[in-house]
Design a protein around this motif. Structure first.
Motif, PDB file in Angstrom:
ATOM      1  N   MET A  51       0.833  -1.212   0.000  1.00 54.66           N
ATOM      2  CA  MET A  51       0.000   0.000   0.000  1.00 54.66           C
ATOM      3  C   MET A  51       0.864   1.257   0.000  1.00 54.66           C
ATOM      4  O   MET A  51       2.015   1.270   0.423  1.00 54.66           O
ATOM      5  CB  MET A  51      -0.932   0.012   1.210  1.00 54.66           C
ATOM      6  CG  MET A  51      -0.234   0.327   2.496  1.00 54.66           C
ATOM      7  SD  MET A  51      -1.362   0.278   3.899  1.00 54.66           S
ATOM      8  CE  MET A  51      -0.250   0.843   5.191  1.00 54.66           C
ATOM      9  N   LEU A  52       0.262   2.327  -0.490  1.00 51.42           N
ATOM     10  CA  LEU A  52       0.914   3.633  -0.475  1.00 51.42           C
ATOM     11  C   LEU A  52       0.248   4.510   0.583  1.00 51.42           C
ATOM     12  O   LEU A  52      -0.857   4.204   1.042  1.00 51.42           O
ATOM     13  CB  LEU A  52       0.768   4.305  -1.844  1.00 51.42           C
ATOM     14  CG  LEU A  52       1.341   3.534  -3.033  1.00 51.42           C
ATOM     15  CD1 LEU A  52       1.014   4.263  -4.335  1.00 51.42           C
ATOM     16  CD2 LEU A  52       2.860   3.349  -2.889  1.00 51.42           C
ATOM     17  N   TRP A  53       0.910   5.600   0.933  1.00 53.15           N
ATOM     18  CA  TRP A  53       0.368   6.553   1.894  1.00 53.15           C
ATOM     19  C   TRP A  53      -0.023   7.829   1.170  1.00 53.15           C
ATOM     20  O   TRP A  53       0.774   8.380   0.414  1.00 53.15           O
ATOM     21  CB  TRP A  53       1.413   6.888   2.960  1.00 53.15           C
ATOM     22  CG  TRP A  53       1.710   5.744   3.881  1.00 53.15           C
ATOM     23  CD1 TRP A  53       2.511   4.679   3.615  1.00 53.15           C
ATOM     24  CD2 TRP A  53       1.201   5.553   5.201  1.00 53.15           C
ATOM     25  NE1 TRP A  53       2.542   3.818   4.698  1.00 53.15           N
ATOM     26  CE2 TRP A  53       1.742   4.345   5.695  1.00 53.15           C
ATOM     27  CE3 TRP A  53       0.350   6.276   6.033  1.00 53.15           C
ATOM     28  CZ2 TRP A  53       1.462   3.845   6.945  1.00 53.15           C
ATOM     29  CZ3 TRP A  53       0.070   5.784   7.296  1.00 53.15           C
ATOM     30  CH2 TRP A  53       0.609   4.573   7.746  1.00 53.15           C
ATOM     31  N   GLY A  54      -1.237   8.270   1.405  1.00 54.03           N
ATOM     32  CA  GLY A  54      -1.703   9.495   0.772  1.00 54.03           C
ATOM     33  C   GLY A  54      -1.620  10.665   1.734  1.00 54.03           C
ATOM     34  O   GLY A  54      -1.691  10.489   2.960  1.00 54.03           O
ATOM     35  N   LEU A 218      -8.616   3.116   3.921  1.00 55.40           N
ATOM     36  CA  LEU A 218      -7.816   2.473   2.879  1.00 55.40           C
ATOM     37  C   LEU A 218      -8.690   2.297   1.652  1.00 55.40           C
ATOM     38  O   LEU A 218      -9.768   1.708   1.726  1.00 55.40           O
ATOM     39  CB  LEU A 218      -7.340   1.103   3.383  1.00 55.40           C
ATOM     40  CG  LEU A 218      -6.531   0.260   2.416  1.00 55.40           C
ATOM     41  CD1 LEU A 218      -5.118   0.826   2.257  1.00 55.40           C
ATOM     42  CD2 LEU A 218      -6.445  -1.181   2.908  1.00 55.40           C
ATOM     43  N   ALA A 219      -8.204   2.837   0.522  1.00 53.85           N
ATOM     44  CA  ALA A 219      -8.924   2.668  -0.744  1.00 53.85           C
ATOM     45  C   ALA A 219      -8.178   1.638  -1.581  1.00 53.85           C
ATOM     46  O   ALA A 219      -6.961   1.758  -1.768  1.00 53.85           O
ATOM     47  CB  ALA A 219      -9.001   3.995  -1.487  1.00 53.85           C
ATOM     48  N   VAL A 220      -8.907   0.631  -2.042  1.00 57.42           N
ATOM     49  CA  VAL A 220      -8.280  -0.441  -2.813  1.00 57.42           C
ATOM     50  C   VAL A 220      -8.909  -0.465  -4.205  1.00 57.42           C
ATOM     51  O   VAL A 220     -10.121  -0.610  -4.334  1.00 57.42           O
ATOM     52  CB  VAL A 220      -8.498  -1.812  -2.127  1.00 57.42           C
ATOM     53  CG1 VAL A 220      -7.757  -2.916  -2.874  1.00 57.42           C
ATOM     54  CG2 VAL A 220      -8.065  -1.747  -0.676  1.00 57.42           C
ATOM     55  N   ASP A 228     -12.864  -0.200  -3.645  1.00 57.25           N
ATOM     56  CA  ASP A 228     -13.339  -0.709  -2.349  1.00 57.25           C
ATOM     57  C   ASP A 228     -12.707   0.165  -1.287  1.00 57.25           C
ATOM     58  O   ASP A 228     -11.482   0.267  -1.200  1.00 57.25           O
ATOM     59  CB  ASP A 228     -12.905  -2.162  -2.159  1.00 57.25           C
ATOM     60  CG  ASP A 228     -13.677  -3.085  -3.077  1.00 57.25           C
ATOM     61  OD1 ASP A 228     -14.907  -3.186  -2.891  1.00 57.25           O
ATOM     62  OD2 ASP A 228     -13.073  -3.677  -3.996  1.00 57.25           O
ATOM     63  N   LEU A 229     -13.558   0.787  -0.472  1.00 55.41           N
ATOM     64  CA  LEU A 229     -13.036   1.709   0.534  1.00 55.41           C
ATOM     65  C   LEU A 229     -13.411   1.223   1.930  1.00 55.41           C
ATOM     66  O   LEU A 229     -14.578   0.927   2.196  1.00 55.41           O
ATOM     67  CB  LEU A 229     -13.604   3.113   0.286  1.00 55.41           C
ATOM     68  CG  LEU A 229     -13.155   4.200   1.257  1.00 55.41           C
ATOM     69  CD1 LEU A 229     -11.678   4.549   1.050  1.00 55.41           C
ATOM     70  CD2 LEU A 229     -14.002   5.457   1.092  1.00 55.41           C
ATOM     71  N   TYR A 230     -12.399   1.134   2.789  1.00 54.50           N
ATOM     72  CA  TYR A 230     -12.599   0.752   4.194  1.00 54.50           C
ATOM     73  C   TYR A 230     -12.395   2.017   5.007  1.00 54.50           C
ATOM     74  O   TYR A 230     -11.293   2.569   5.022  1.00 54.50           O
ATOM     75  CB  TYR A 230     -11.603  -0.332   4.589  1.00 54.50           C
ATOM     76  CG  TYR A 230     -11.743  -1.548   3.702  1.00 54.50           C
ATOM     77  CD1 TYR A 230     -12.569  -2.599   4.068  1.00 54.50           C
ATOM     78  CD2 TYR A 230     -11.099  -1.599   2.468  1.00 54.50           C
ATOM     79  CE1 TYR A 230     -12.746  -3.692   3.231  1.00 54.50           C
ATOM     80  CE2 TYR A 230     -11.264  -2.688   1.620  1.00 54.50           C
ATOM     81  CZ  TYR A 230     -12.092  -3.727   2.010  1.00 54.50           C
ATOM     82  OH  TYR A 230     -12.275  -4.789   1.176  1.00 54.50           O
ATOM     83  N   VAL A 231     -13.432   2.481   5.663  1.00 54.33           N
ATOM     84  CA  VAL A 231     -13.357   3.851   6.167  1.00 54.33           C
ATOM     85  C   VAL A 231     -14.195   4.035   7.429  1.00 54.33           C
ATOM     86  O   VAL A 231     -15.185   3.330   7.655  1.00 54.33           O
ATOM     87  CB  VAL A 231     -13.838   4.820   5.052  1.00 54.33           C
ATOM     88  CG1 VAL A 231     -15.315   4.624   4.762  1.00 54.33           C
ATOM     89  CG2 VAL A 231     -13.547   6.276   5.387  1.00 54.33           C
ATOM     90  N   THR A 284      -2.954   5.407  -9.170  1.00 53.30           N
ATOM     91  CA  THR A 284      -1.754   4.570  -9.031  1.00 53.30           C
ATOM     92  C   THR A 284      -2.034   3.094  -9.233  1.00 53.30           C
ATOM     93  O   THR A 284      -1.111   2.308  -9.413  1.00 53.30           O
ATOM     94  CB  THR A 284      -1.140   4.718  -7.622  1.00 53.30           C
ATOM     95  OG1 THR A 284      -2.129   4.302  -6.659  1.00 53.30           O
ATOM     96  CG2 THR A 284      -0.747   6.162  -7.335  1.00 53.30           C
ATOM     97  N   GLY A 285      -3.299   2.694  -9.181  1.00 51.92           N
ATOM     98  CA  GLY A 285      -3.616   1.267  -9.276  1.00 51.92           C
ATOM     99  C   GLY A 285      -3.188   0.491  -8.036  1.00 51.92           C
ATOM    100  O   GLY A 285      -3.131  -0.733  -8.039  1.00 51.92           O
ATOM    101  N   LYS A 286      -2.862   1.209  -6.962  1.00 53.96           N
ATOM    102  CA  LYS A 286      -2.428   0.547  -5.727  1.00 53.96           C
ATOM    103  C   LYS A 286      -3.328   0.950  -4.562  1.00 53.96           C
ATOM    104  O   LYS A 286      -3.905   2.035  -4.586  1.00 53.96           O
ATOM    105  CB  LYS A 286      -0.998   0.970  -5.379  1.00 53.96           C
ATOM    106  CG  LYS A 286       0.076   0.289  -6.187  1.00 53.96           C
ATOM    107  CD  LYS A 286       1.398   1.001  -5.917  1.00 53.96           C
ATOM    108  CE  LYS A 286       2.573   0.282  -6.535  1.00 53.96           C
ATOM    109  NZ  LYS A 286       2.995  -0.905  -5.782  1.00 53.96           N
ATOM    110  N   PRO A 287      -3.376   0.101  -3.543  1.00 56.68           N
ATOM    111  CA  PRO A 287      -4.127   0.496  -2.338  1.00 56.68           C
ATOM    112  C   PRO A 287      -3.479   1.732  -1.719  1.00 56.68           C
ATOM    113  O   PRO A 287      -2.259   1.827  -1.654  1.00 56.68           O
ATOM    114  CB  PRO A 287      -3.967  -0.703  -1.396  1.00 56.68           C
ATOM    115  CG  PRO A 287      -3.530  -1.831  -2.252  1.00 56.68           C
ATOM    116  CD  PRO A 287      -2.790  -1.249  -3.412  1.00 56.68           C
TER     117      PRO A 287
END
Ligand code: FES
Ligand code: FES
Lengths: 786, 161
Positions: A51-54, A218-220, A228-231, A284-287
């Protein structure tokens, strides 16, 4: 009428022994075990391999034109995967709860200190932080529009939203307004009918929800192109509704699952990081995970509206209210958020739980370059309560009456009409609640000879040994609506499934309700147990795969989603009984489900639920709508605007060190009508928590904004009550059922936050004799060193 | 840099730790112990409290490099091996002291430390000991109840042993 007193000091061992697991009992939280083990996954705990950090770049200016944004240096930093501005937004650039006036990323201008301008995704939070610093923005800084006078003179000071870009239904810098007139209104003739008139101008500072769990999630990116967003949020479906157009996705491709929520109190009603993390994940295509730091949390959510209020009350010599006139000005900040609804509440509840024959009211919310304000526990009713309760004390003093008696004399009761013309059609025990707090035993007087200095104002700093300390007592009562008002179709959805697992009947409850700590998950299990006669209930994670549950706000979730769970469980029960009738030809009308069996009240047990269910699962979904309301008439404020009312009364005892201006609340008592306590342990917990936030507003909590800039965005400088600042809070619960509500219940969480603040300020006034027309009360207000 | 230490009795190591990382970050993001919470990361709220060599500290204020070779015990280490809850943990659940629960891990460690020192603290002692741990939900009353309950159970247990 059943009542129950639960003292704050009570040893809880016996409560647990007495508990049953259906409604009215106090079973333990289903998530409690995970929470005490540190295994409960809050939104900031979300983790994904790779995962990346936003992170967002935020404006240092409250009002400026953006002349240029240069992201090239940020993009060159190793470990940076994306840097986005509004130009990279694939869909609509605006969103909003009631008015779509808020850009997802600033476009050409910023309107408040902390507005998000650009986003970064990187492999480490520190890389993201460094990249954010490398984004260059060229500003043309403008003078911010921040005072009421400036806001109301746009031809001189300008517009927060220029007329051509204006997306509100208001005009100028007024976001929303509501007038109200009842009886004869307030005219010179009406004024002449009063023997005494008191008036005053009151101010309420900007309070923050200050929930402990930071905005995060976390957005996946999903294979179907969706997200898919876990929030952590208060309302999954309304987040999705606002997000999908910005992401240019159909709603069904934006799937939200509730991650653990660390408190909300209204601060999670608006979007925070949802769109930002999703945009970065799309690109980015990444979580992508975003976790706000505490200062960013102060910038990233709306606050309680600061207010300026003018009140005038007239009464007869014997204390009967004749008229009340009021003007409430709420600073809504840069974007509308929930301001229109907050104005509706302030206007319709702004005269308190009193019968007043002639009323006039004008409430407005302004657009300004101050931080945006929106929902916070008590929602528009809190500010007004400080105004009208201060007026009640002043009127009592003017008339030489006891302040509680004056309130009781004018208290509304079932059958009375509110200033909106709506008749109260369920119990309204305002006078009784006041009597109850008055009758509770007082704490022992200050004993200077046997003193633990840690209990004095100033406490651990050892500032006093009792000299200069004066005690005061104050009372208050308040009114709050429950649920969404003014014609909003406020519904909730629940799915209940009954099946045999491991030889036992098990119910599963699936809703999209945001559990933010209030205990809804406990209550849902209690309702399912009660309706279905089963022991085992599992709670399905809340997500957007089931219909909307509406918001966890406005004290509405137990009423609305609890009501939906009840309806769905009743439907499952009927389906199961129907199955038995078809198979066995039962003719009894009194069939019910009890203790895992299908039972006829007259003929006894018919069959076990396990045998009747067999391998079949019964899985049904129901919606619960409350009775319809209507919008208030714009000019007269008349209309059946609210669904339900709730009342709480308080008594505060405070010690004040008059030399140092320090305050210690010694005890804060609450009496509240909850209709029916579905879970007494949680009900008491909600009331105590609500009282404590009110204490914060009374004596310490304020976001200091100077020239549009926030000066105290940290827990070092924005103070919330600690355990040392918080006294014992004895709670007295009244249970007078509301005939229109499921189980007769009444929303609980907000009423104490409305009512408790004025009681504390009244107690300080009684101790010091100082007028105190502004909250929070600060030491300098008491020592005259302002 | 590489940091090795003991967490809840087990040796752990974290690689590529950036020198500015806190113990809290390493626990949460690198060694899979997210129980300690990140509410302010400034030492103001107590949500991140852990034992470091037996003393409760705010892990957000401890630089990762400082824990090299030392012993850390987090909320995850308060239950015993088989997951049986510790006395303080159980008391918090029973008393209704857990609402959103974000403050809970820090409060549990701090309460555990208080009762280790003094099994029967007065109300004022409790308030003093927990004054560095913010809770926004409960109004602290039920937290007081939980600590009193844990204290009573601890004393009863000691008496019966
Ligand atoms: S997160 Fe460490 S004290 Fe707040
Ligand atoms: S339970 Fe939510 S912060 Fe304490």
């Amino acid at each position: 009428m059943s009542t129950r007193t639960i003292q704050g000091q009570k040893n809880l061992q016996d409560i647990r022994q007495a508990s049953k697991d259906g409604i009215g009992g106090s079973p333990l939280r289903p998530d409690g075990n995970l929470k005490v083990k540190g295994e409960f996954a809050y939104s900031s705990d979300m983790w994904h391999e790779d995962m990346l950090w936003g992170m967002a770049l935020r404006s240092p200016h409250p009002r400026a034109n953006i002349l240029g944004v240069d992201i090239s240096e940020a993009l060159k930093l190793p470990g940076v995967y994306a840097v986005l501005t509004h130009e990279d937004i694939p869909g609509s650039k605006f969103y909003g709860l009631e008015i779509q006036d808020q850009p997802a990323l600033a476009i050409d201008k910023v309107r408040y200190h902390g507005e998000a301008i650009a986003l970064v995704a990187a492999d480490h939070p520190e890389t993201a932080r460094r990249a954010v610093k490398k984004i260059k923005v060229e500003y043309e800084v403008l003078t911010p529009i921040v005072t009421e006078e400036q806001c109301l003179a746009p031809e001189i000071h300008g517009y927060v939203h220029e007329p051509h870009e204006f997306k509100s239904h208001g005009h100028g810098n007024i976001c929303h307004e509501q007038r109200l007139v009842s009886g004869l209104g307030v005219t010179d003739e009406v004024r002449a009918m009063a023997d005494v008139i008191v008036s005053g101008t009151y101010e309420v500072g900007m309070q923050d929800q200050a929930f402990l769990g930071p905005e995060s999630g976390l957005a996946v990116p999903a294979e179907d192109g969706g997200i898919d967003l876990y929030v952590a949020t208060q309302w999954l479906h309304v987040d999705r509704q606002q997000m999908a157009p910005v992401l240019a996705l159909p709603e069904e491709k934006v799937r939200l699952t509730l991650a653990g929520v660390g408190g909300a109190f209204g601060g999670r009603e608006d979007l925070s990081m949802q769109i930002h993390a999703s945009l970065l994940a799309q690109r980015t295509g990444k979580p992508v995970k975003i976790v706000y730091a505490r200062d960013e949390s102060f910038f990233g959510h709306v606050h309680r509206h600061p207010a300026r209020m003018f009140y005038e009350h007239g009464a007869t010599r014997d204390g009967k209210l004749v008229f009340a006139d009021c003007r409430i000005v709420l600073d809504g900040g840069a974007y509308a958020s929930a301001s229109p609804a907050v104005v509706g509440n302030a206007a319709s509840l702004g005269h308190g739980p009193y019968v007043i024959p002639n009323v006039k009211m004008h409430a407005i919310a302004l657009y300004s370059n101050n931080p945006s304000c929106g929902a916070m526990r008590g929602f528009g009713a809190v500010q007004a309560a400080f105004g009208y309760e201060t007026q009640m004390d002043r009127l009592a003093a003017e008339l030489g009456m006891d302040p509680v008696e004056l309130r009781q004399l004018n208290a509304m009761a079932e059958g009375d009409r509110l200033p909106t013309g709506q008749q109260i059609d369920s119990p309204a025990p305002v006078a009784e609640l006041l009597q109850r707090v008055k009758d509770m035993p007082l704490p022992p007087p200050l004993d200077l000879d046997n003193l633990d200095v840690r209990t004095l104002p100033g406490a651990l700093s050892n500032t006093s040994h009792g000299e200069g300390i004066v005690r005061g007592i104050g009372y208050s009562v308040g009114i709050k609506n429950v649920g969404f008002s003014e014609g909003f179709d406020d519904y909730s959805t629940a799915r209940v499934r009954l099946e045999v697992i491991g030889g036992e009947p098990v119910a599963m409850v699936h809703t999209a309700m945001a559990e933010v700590g209030q205990g809804g998950v406990t209550v849902h299990a209690q309702i399912a147990r009660t309706e279905l006669g089963v022991e085992q209930v599992t709670i399905h994670p809340a997500n957007t795969e089931v219909g909307s549950a509406g918001s966890t706000s406005a004290s509405r979730q137990t009423y609305m989603t609890g009501g939906a769970v009840k309806l769905a469980a009743e439907a499952v029960k009927q389906a199961l009984i129907e199955k038995g009738r078809r198979r066995y030809g039962w003719t009894q009308l009194d069939i019910d489900l009890v203790d895992g069996k299908v039972v006829s009240r007259s003929a006894g047990a018919l069959i076990s639920m396990v045998d009747l269910l067999g391998d079949e699962a019964i899985d049904l979904t129901r919606e619960h709508h409350h009775r319809p309301t209507v919008p208030f008439d714009k000019e007269t404020g008349q209309g059946f605007g609210h669904v339900q009312y709730t009342f709480c009364a308080n008594r505060a005892v405070v010690d004040v060190d008059v030399e140092l201006g320090l305050i210690k609340v010694v005890e804060l008592t609450a009496a509240q009508d909850v209709g029916k306590a579905l879970n007494p342990l949680s009900v008491v917990g909600q009331i105590q928590g609500g009282c404590t936030q009110a204490l914060g507003l009374a004596v310490m909590e304020e976001i200091i904004v100077k020239d549009g800039k926030v000066r105290n965005a940290s827990f070092t400088d924005y103070l919330i009550p600690t355990i040392l600042d918080t006294p014992p809070i004895p709670v007295d619960i009244l249970e007078l059922p509301d005939p229109n509500a499921p189980y007769g219940l009444r929303g609980v969480g907000e009423a104490p936050t409305v009512s408790a603040t004025p009681s504390i300020v009244a107690a300080i006034r009684q101790a010091t004799g100082i007028a105190l027309n502004r909250i929070p009360v600060r030491p300098e207000h008491l020592t005259g060193t302002l | 840099m590489r940091v090795t230490f003991t967490a809840n009795g087990k040796p752990v190591e974290a690689d590529d730790v950036w020198e500015g990382e806190s113990l809290l970050y390493v626990l949460r993001e690198r060694v899979g112990l997210p129980g300690s919470k990140n509410a302010c990361e400034q030492g103001e709220c107590g949500s991140c409290t852990v034992y470091l060599d037996g003393t409760p500290v705010c892990s957000c204020l401890v630089a990762a490099g400082q824990v090299q070779g030392r012993e850390v015990r987090t909320v995850e280490g308060l239950a015993d091996e088989d997951g049986e809850l510790g006395l303080v943990q159980q008391a918090f659940i029973d008393a209704g002291a857990v609402q959103c629960g974000f403050c809970t891990p820090g409060l549990l460690v701090q309460t555990d430390a208080l009762l280790e020192q003094d099994a029967q603290p007065s109300d004022t002692d409790i308030r003093e000991a927990l004054s560095g741990n913010l809770c926004r939900c409960t109004g602290y009353e039920k937290i007081m109840d939980a600590v009193r309950l844990a204290s009573a159970r601890k004393c009863a247990k000691a008496a019966s042993e």
